[in-house]
Every structure is written in C-alpha cells, then in structure tokens.
Design a protein around this motif. Structure first.
Motif, PDB file in Angstrom:
ATOM      1  N   VAL A   1     -83.336 -17.809  35.558  1.00 36.54           N
ATOM      2  CA  VAL A   1     -84.543 -16.969  35.604  1.00 36.54           C
ATOM      3  C   VAL A   1     -84.883 -16.602  37.046  1.00 36.54           C
ATOM      4  O   VAL A   1     -85.160 -15.442  37.363  1.00 36.54           O
ATOM      5  CB  VAL A   1     -85.722 -17.704  34.932  1.00 36.54           C
ATOM      6  CG1 VAL A   1     -87.023 -16.954  35.176  1.00 36.54           C
ATOM      7  CG2 VAL A   1     -85.475 -17.842  33.444  1.00 36.54           C
ATOM      8  N   VAL A   2     -84.864 -17.589  37.948  1.00 37.86           N
ATOM      9  CA  VAL A   2     -85.206 -17.338  39.349  1.00 37.86           C
ATOM     10  C   VAL A   2     -84.217 -16.364  39.983  1.00 37.86           C
ATOM     11  O   VAL A   2     -84.588 -15.430  40.704  1.00 37.86           O
ATOM     12  CB  VAL A   2     -85.253 -18.663  40.138  1.00 37.86           C
ATOM     13  CG1 VAL A   2     -85.419 -18.398  41.637  1.00 37.86           C
ATOM     14  CG2 VAL A   2     -86.400 -19.535  39.638  1.00 37.86           C
ATOM     15  N   THR A   3     -82.924 -16.577  39.694  1.00 36.90           N
ATOM     16  CA  THR A   3     -81.901 -15.688  40.257  1.00 36.90           C
ATOM     17  C   THR A   3     -82.062 -14.263  39.742  1.00 36.90           C
ATOM     18  O   THR A   3     -81.942 -13.292  40.497  1.00 36.90           O
ATOM     19  CB  THR A   3     -80.498 -16.208  39.903  1.00 36.90           C
ATOM     20  OG1 THR A   3     -80.354 -17.554  40.371  1.00 36.90           O
ATOM     21  CG2 THR A   3     -79.424 -15.341  40.542  1.00 36.90           C
TER      22      THR A   3
ATOM     23  N   ILE B   1     -84.519  -2.361  47.767  1.00 41.27           N
ATOM     24  CA  ILE B   1     -83.492  -1.552  48.419  1.00 41.27           C
ATOM     25  C   ILE B   1     -83.484  -0.133  47.865  1.00 41.27           C
ATOM     26  O   ILE B   1     -83.320   0.844  48.597  1.00 41.27           O
ATOM     27  CB  ILE B   1     -82.107  -2.212  48.237  1.00 41.27           C
ATOM     28  CG1 ILE B   1     -82.077  -3.564  48.965  1.00 41.27           C
ATOM     29  CG2 ILE B   1     -81.006  -1.308  48.759  1.00 41.27           C
ATOM     30  CD1 ILE B   1     -80.787  -4.304  48.809  1.00 41.27           C
ATOM     31  N   GLY B   2     -83.655   0.013  46.558  1.00 42.15           N
ATOM     32  CA  GLY B   2     -83.606   1.330  45.938  1.00 42.15           C
ATOM     33  C   GLY B   2     -84.898   2.101  45.999  1.00 42.15           C
ATOM     34  O   GLY B   2     -84.974   3.226  45.504  1.00 42.15           O
ATOM     35  N   ASN B   3     -85.949   1.532  46.615  1.00 40.83           N
ATOM     36  CA  ASN B   3     -87.258   2.198  46.705  1.00 40.83           C
ATOM     37  C   ASN B   3     -87.747   2.653  45.330  1.00 40.83           C
ATOM     38  O   ASN B   3     -88.208   3.789  45.142  1.00 40.83           O
ATOM     39  CB  ASN B   3     -87.193   3.401  47.657  1.00 40.83           C
ATOM     40  CG  ASN B   3     -87.042   2.975  49.092  1.00 40.83           C
ATOM     41  OD1 ASN B   3     -87.583   1.954  49.499  1.00 40.83           O
ATOM     42  ND2 ASN B   3     -86.285   3.743  49.860  1.00 40.83           N
ATOM     43  N   ILE B   4     -87.600   1.799  44.349  1.00 43.14           N
ATOM     44  CA  ILE B   4     -87.991   2.136  42.986  1.00 43.14           C
ATOM     45  C   ILE B   4     -89.494   1.921  42.820  1.00 43.14           C
ATOM     46  O   ILE B   4     -90.023   0.880  43.194  1.00 43.14           O
ATOM     47  CB  ILE B   4     -87.209   1.263  41.977  1.00 43.14           C
ATOM     48  CG1 ILE B   4     -85.702   1.510  42.136  1.00 43.14           C
ATOM     49  CG2 ILE B   4     -87.634   1.583  40.551  1.00 43.14           C
ATOM     50  CD1 ILE B   4     -84.845   0.594  41.290  1.00 43.14           C
TER      51      ILE B   4
ATOM     52  N   ILE C   1     -76.666   0.070  43.792  1.00 44.82           N
ATOM     53  CA  ILE C   1     -76.878  -1.215  44.454  1.00 44.82           C
ATOM     54  C   ILE C   1     -76.726  -2.381  43.486  1.00 44.82           C
ATOM     55  O   ILE C   1     -76.184  -3.429  43.829  1.00 44.82           O
ATOM     56  CB  ILE C   1     -78.281  -1.241  45.126  1.00 44.82           C
ATOM     57  CG1 ILE C   1     -78.448  -2.527  45.948  1.00 44.82           C
ATOM     58  CG2 ILE C   1     -79.376  -1.094  44.094  1.00 44.82           C
ATOM     59  CD1 ILE C   1     -77.489  -2.645  47.088  1.00 44.82           C
ATOM     60  N   THR C   2     -77.184  -2.187  42.222  1.00 45.22           N
ATOM     61  CA  THR C   2     -77.089  -3.288  41.253  1.00 45.22           C
ATOM     62  C   THR C   2     -75.636  -3.626  40.925  1.00 45.22           C
ATOM     63  O   THR C   2     -75.240  -4.803  40.977  1.00 45.22           O
ATOM     64  CB  THR C   2     -77.871  -2.934  39.972  1.00 45.22           C
ATOM     65  OG1 THR C   2     -79.246  -2.730  40.318  1.00 45.22           O
ATOM     66  CG2 THR C   2     -77.782  -4.068  38.959  1.00 45.22           C
ATOM     67  N   PRO C   3     -74.760  -2.648  40.563  1.00 46.12           N
ATOM     68  CA  PRO C   3     -73.344  -2.996  40.328  1.00 46.12           C
ATOM     69  C   PRO C   3     -72.681  -3.603  41.560  1.00 46.12           C
ATOM     70  O   PRO C   3     -71.841  -4.495  41.429  1.00 46.12           O
ATOM     71  CB  PRO C   3     -72.719  -1.642  39.957  1.00 46.12           C
ATOM     72  CG  PRO C   3     -73.846  -0.808  39.461  1.00 46.12           C
ATOM     73  CD  PRO C   3     -75.040  -1.236  40.250  1.00 46.12           C
TER      74      PRO C   3
ATOM     75  N   LEU D   1     -85.950  -7.953  42.179  1.00 50.25           N
ATOM     76  CA  LEU D   1     -86.822  -7.591  43.298  1.00 50.25           C
ATOM     77  C   LEU D   1     -86.028  -6.974  44.443  1.00 50.25           C
ATOM     78  O   LEU D   1     -86.473  -6.009  45.081  1.00 50.25           O
ATOM     79  CB  LEU D   1     -87.582  -8.830  43.792  1.00 50.25           C
ATOM     80  CG  LEU D   1     -88.653  -9.400  42.839  1.00 50.25           C
ATOM     81  CD1 LEU D   1     -89.242 -10.679  43.416  1.00 50.25           C
ATOM     82  CD2 LEU D   1     -89.762  -8.368  42.592  1.00 50.25           C
ATOM     83  N   LEU D   2     -84.843  -7.534  44.703  1.00 46.46           N
ATOM     84  CA  LEU D   2     -83.999  -6.989  45.771  1.00 46.46           C
ATOM     85  C   LEU D   2     -83.562  -5.575  45.438  1.00 46.46           C
ATOM     86  O   LEU D   2     -83.585  -4.687  46.299  1.00 46.46           O
ATOM     87  CB  LEU D   2     -82.774  -7.887  45.967  1.00 46.46           C
ATOM     88  CG  LEU D   2     -81.785  -7.444  47.054  1.00 46.46           C
ATOM     89  CD1 LEU D   2     -82.470  -7.439  48.408  1.00 46.46           C
ATOM     90  CD2 LEU D   2     -80.577  -8.379  47.082  1.00 46.46           C
ATOM     91  N   ALA D   3     -83.171  -5.328  44.182  1.00 45.84           N
ATOM     92  CA  ALA D   3     -82.754  -3.984  43.776  1.00 45.84           C
ATOM     93  C   ALA D   3     -83.900  -2.996  43.880  1.00 45.84           C
ATOM     94  O   ALA D   3     -83.721  -1.859  44.327  1.00 45.84           O
ATOM     95  CB  ALA D   3     -82.213  -4.029  42.347  1.00 45.84           C
ATOM     96  N   VAL D   4     -85.097  -3.418  43.481  1.00 45.50           N
ATOM     97  CA  VAL D   4     -86.269  -2.528  43.564  1.00 45.50           C
ATOM     98  C   VAL D   4     -86.602  -2.209  45.008  1.00 45.50           C
ATOM     99  O   VAL D   4     -86.915  -1.067  45.366  1.00 45.50           O
ATOM    100  CB  VAL D   4     -87.478  -3.183  42.864  1.00 45.50           C
ATOM    101  CG1 VAL D   4     -88.747  -2.399  43.161  1.00 45.50           C
ATOM    102  CG2 VAL D   4     -87.241  -3.235  41.364  1.00 45.50           C
TER     103      VAL D   4
END
Length: 343
Positions: free
Chosen positions: A20-22, A33-36, A238-240, A28-31
């Motif tokens: 869950v933590v990972t 970096i991707g400015n989502i 970024i996610t893949p 959060l990292l994807a959001v």
C-alpha cells in the motif's frame, strides 16, 4: 503450529502495508512529475497567428502560476492556429482576456499567459474563443539574437544565457526594465571593449562557423521542437518507465543469485571440458586415422566371418554404448545385410 500461523499472519500484514505504501508513493511521484491536476476544468479556445513550438500539455499560466494546459492545436482558416486549452473552473476568462505565447526557457519550451484586459468583460462560456486580436505569438528569437551576434561571440556560455534570458523576460513583460537591460548591455560592452583585439580575432576566426549556423537555423529550430516533443512523451510515459525500472532491478537481483549458485559447477565443467579438448587435440592424428580406417576394417571382418573359419562366431548385428572417461555415453550399432542374416 499456532506460533507458525501467527508469524505467517504477521508477515502477510507487513507485506500488505508495504504494498500500500509503495503504491501510494509511486502514484504521488507520477502525479508530481506529470503535473497532473484533479481540479475541475473548463475548455476554451484561442486563435493565434503563429503557434510554432507550442505542444499539447504545455502550461496555461496566470500571473506565472499554472492554471491549466494545452489540449489540442489545429490549423484554422488555412493561415491561423486554433489552440484548445483547459483552465481550472475557478479561474475567470472573460471577453477582455488576452492570451500571449511566451518562452518558458531558452531551450524553446513555451506556455500561454492569460492576462486581464482594461475594463473587464463578460465571462466566456465553455469552448468560448479568444480572437486573434487578443492573442500575441511568441517572440522570434532568431531575429532577436541575430542582432546580438557580435556580442555573443566573445561571451562565456553562462553570460550569454543570463543576458539572453533577461532580454526575453523584459520583452515579454515578465520582469526587469529597459533601463536594467541597457545597464547590463553597457556593462557587457565595456568588458568587451577591454578585449577588443581578442574579440576581433575571435570574430574573424568564427565568421565561417557563424555563417553555417545561420544557414542551419531552421534545422536547429526543428531540433528544439523535436526535443520538446520527446520530453513531453517521456513525461506521459513516466508510469511505465518507473515500472520497468523496478522490473529491471528485480531481474538483476535474480540473475545475480542464479550466477552465484551455478558459478562453482560451471567452473568445474569448464575445467573438465578444457582437459577433454586438450586430450582430443593431442591425439587428433590417432583418432582421425582410426575413424578413416574403420569402414575398411569392418568390411574385412565381415567377409572373414562370413566365408572363413577363422572365427568361432558369426555376428549379424550388434548395438551398445561406449562410455567416455568423462561420463558421456555414445551409442554404437552395426547391421550385417548379407544373405545369411536375412530371415
């Protein structure tokens, strides 16, 4: 048994918490970096006379703060560009709003700045259009910097970057004043005057190079556009990319463990193989000659066994296996097709 069940349950809970933590950290990292953005947005359109260098996903800013992004860029009336963009619904875009295409940095990244006009106006409806009369294309950096070409040839890259960025900020109205720009130019000019001879030699030596660069100006601009598209593609994937990095790390760990376990047996096999190869090489003339003479000898033995009394046996066929010193087994078989052996 109960202790084992408790330990298994505890390990399962710890594994669940780790997963869950990972997952949350990766999201959060994807959001980030991707400015989502998850805010509710409203779509608008703007007509530009020139939107070169602007790409889908570029920022929409108000007072330097990102409030949306570019969704689509399309040709409009054969000579204009129609830019569709989304803005946070709590931001007001009205009939006096002005859209300006600006440089985000010297690499060529762009964004659209929205500013309020004089007197205000009515709020635009969804998919409302900002006409070309209230839009401004980006500066033509090629024409701008060509005027400073003699100045740039004798400056360090850091000074060129700082001075060029200040020029862009002043002309785009993002900060600084004409007075500060002129003061910076005067300071640089004074520095250059102290090295007049060096500058003269440098300009003479770089004339041909500058001419070639000027001729390739369009190619350089296309390179910047392609680089922007490449970076935008990386941001979207970024996610893949993050997932593949984790998979590669897991593969490396398993491969390292496999090699560590098989290292000793493989080394022993290679040592024995080296001995076998050396032995075969040393006795090459013997076993090659033996194999070459084998058919003749077998035929002679067959004739002798068929028509003479030199043997107390008659063999029609045989088969078996030959075991080499290293443990390898080689099958051997022989068939006699003479009339005596036919049933």
């Amino acid at each position: 048994m109960k202790l084992l069940d408790k330990k298994t349950a505890f390990d399962t809970v710890r594994l669940g918490i780790f997963i869950v933590v990972t997952t949350v950290a990766t999201a959060l990292l994807a959001v980030t970096i991707g400015n989502i953005s998850f805010n509710q947005t409203t779509k608008y359109r703007a007509v530009f006379t020139d939107a070169v260098g602007l790409n889908k996903g570029d920022d929409i800013r108000i007072a330097g703060v990102k409030v949306g992004q570019v969704d689509k860029i399309a040709l409009y009336q054969n000579t204009l560009a129609m830019v569709t963009f989304s803005v946070d619904s709590d931001q007001i875009v009205d009939t006096s709003t002005h859209a300006t295409l600006r440089y985000r940095n010297l690499v060529g990244n762009r964004y659209i700045a929205l500013t309020d006009g004089v007197g205000g106006g009515e709020r635009l409806k969804k998919n409302g259009v900002i006409p070309k009369e209230r839009t401004t294309p980006a500066l033509d950096l090629s024409v701008l910097f060509n005027g400073f070409k003699p100045l740039f040839t004798a400056l360090t890259p850091a000074d060129v970057n700082q001075f060029a960025f200040e020029v862009i900020k002043v002309l785009q109205g993002e900060g600084g004043t004409i007075e500060s720009l002129l003061a910076k130019t005067a300071s640089l000019t004074t520095t250059l005057a102290d090295a007049d001879q060096v500058i003269g030699d440098l300009i003479t030596n770089l004339t041909s190079t500058l001419q070639i660069v000027s001729q390739r100006q369009q190619n350089f601009s296309q390179l910047l556009v392609n680089l922007q598209q490449f970076i935008t593609g990386l941001s979207k994937d970024i996610t893949p990319i993050l997932n593949s990095v984790g998979s590669i790390n897991s593969l490396n760990t398993k491969t390292a463990g496999l090699l560590q376990q098989t290292r000793v047996p493989i080394k022993a096999d290679l040592d024995k193989l080296r001995i076998t190869a050396s032995t075969l090489d040393d006795t090459q003339s013997i076993w090659v000659k033996t194999l070459q003479n084998m058919p003749t000898k077998l035929n002679s033995m067959t004739r002798t066994a068929s028509y003479g009394s030199f043997f107390n046996f008659y063999m029609c066929n045989f088969d078996g296996n030959v075991t080499l010193p290293l443990g390898t087994r080689i099958p051997v078989a022989y068939d006699n097709n003479s009339a005596r052996c036919q049933k």
